[in-house]
Scaffold this active site. Sequence first.
Site, PDB file in Angstrom:
ATOM      1  N   ASN A 226     -10.280   0.467   0.787  1.00  0.00           N
ATOM      2  CA  ASN A 226      -8.821   0.605   0.691  1.00  0.00           C
ATOM      3  C   ASN A 226      -8.378   0.209  -0.718  1.00  0.00           C
ATOM      4  OD1 ASN A 226      -6.048   0.300   0.851  1.00  0.00           O
ATOM      5  ND2 ASN A 226      -6.078  -0.871   2.766  1.00  0.00           N
TER       6      ASN A 226
ATOM      7  N   CYS B 235       0.804  -1.226   0.000  1.00  0.00           N
ATOM      8  CA  CYS B 235       0.000   0.000   0.000  1.00  0.00           C
ATOM      9  C   CYS B 235       0.838   1.277   0.000  1.00  0.00           C
ATOM     10  CB  CYS B 235      -0.954   0.014   1.193  1.00  0.00           C
ATOM     11  SG  CYS B 235      -2.242  -1.231   1.078  1.00  0.00           S
TER      12      CYS B 235
ATOM     13  N   HIS C 187      -3.403   7.373   4.057  1.00  0.00           N
ATOM     14  CA  HIS C 187      -3.858   6.111   3.462  1.00  0.00           C
ATOM     15  C   HIS C 187      -5.236   5.789   4.030  1.00  0.00           C
ATOM     16  CE1 HIS C 187      -3.849   2.351   1.555  1.00  0.00           C
ATOM     17  NE2 HIS C 187      -3.676   1.616   2.636  1.00  0.00           N
TER      18      HIS C 187
END
Length: 316
Positions: free
Chosen positions: A273, A110, A243
């Site tokens: 996400n 990520c 994030h």
Amino acid sequence: MSFKILGTGRFIPPKVVTNDDLSKIMDTSDEWIVERTGIRERHVCTEETTVDMAVEAAKNALENAGVDPSELDMILFTTSSGDYTTPANACLVQARIGATCPAMDVVSGCPAFLFMLDCADGYFARGRVKKMLCVSAERMSRVLDWDDRGTAVIFGDGAGAVVLGEGDNYLTSRLFVKGSTAIQIPNYDGKSPFYTSHAETPWVHMQGQETFRFAVTRMVKDIRGVLEDTGLTMDDIRHILPHQANLRIIEAAKKRLKARDGLLYVNITRYGNTSSATIPISLDELNRSGQIKEGDYLVFSTFGAGLSSAACVVRW
Ligand code: COA
């Protein structure tokens, strides 16, 4: 010499899957997902590939920047859910947008978008590039274990891109790694008749609570670190782009940082996400809705597989 961001783009696949849709195919509920994660819906691919999404995001960013693909000196691409291990997904983007420059993938879970920006910084510092495309695209729906409600409900698909040109607007960065498989997507184990052990299935495996603690701790440390590097305070920052893994992570970090309401951008409610595509998607939303002005300071902060985390400060 470093870089400045000349343009942004994104592509979100049109298919929306709500929490109620998920509760029809697994033992979950809208109530649980909203309360534990903040997510209300996510977009998933039905026929788009990871590279398809990257190409659309890249074209949008190039148009936004007013840069022709022939001007690009380098393309970098991040994904944890690429169409290929090899060729690099970046090579296919290069061909499809009509560029002729070198292209390669940067793999770092990520946080990869920020690791990629840091690589880009090096190319500009060495004077090797004048224009660069950085694109992140994630088809997480392809790498999820749809029988695991603990992970299947939190991810979504999408792509974001930025076009970079010469400038001194990438002010500082902090990168952190604590090697661990707490979040992992193992590779397919292969067919060797000589291999004796068996890897886990090639889907997302995640230790949720360990990741949660890591995320909050690192976000706070990394954001404080980049502010210290630049001498900026929270009041100088126009937006923090965190994030988007769990709304509770963002709220916990906000509280510890004593950040004002609205400083940390939130869109997890709509996307879930989207792994490394999260920050460039957020950036494009802010850019295209006129919420960033020249001279604004932005902080990007991310965390995830590695375990790794990163933050940086960019002046618009
Ligand atoms: N729907 C309903 N119940 C669920 C569920 C779902 N989708 N997922 C898990 N549960 C259940 C569990 O089975 C467990 O039930 P039990 O108490 O009967 O055993 C209960 O909910 C609590 O599970 P737990 O895993 O402790 O929940 P949690 O509060 O830690 O939330 C996460 C789980 C994954 C949302 C949370 O840990 C998280 O967000 N972690 C960080 C993840 C992250 O940032 N990942 C991305 C990194 S890039």
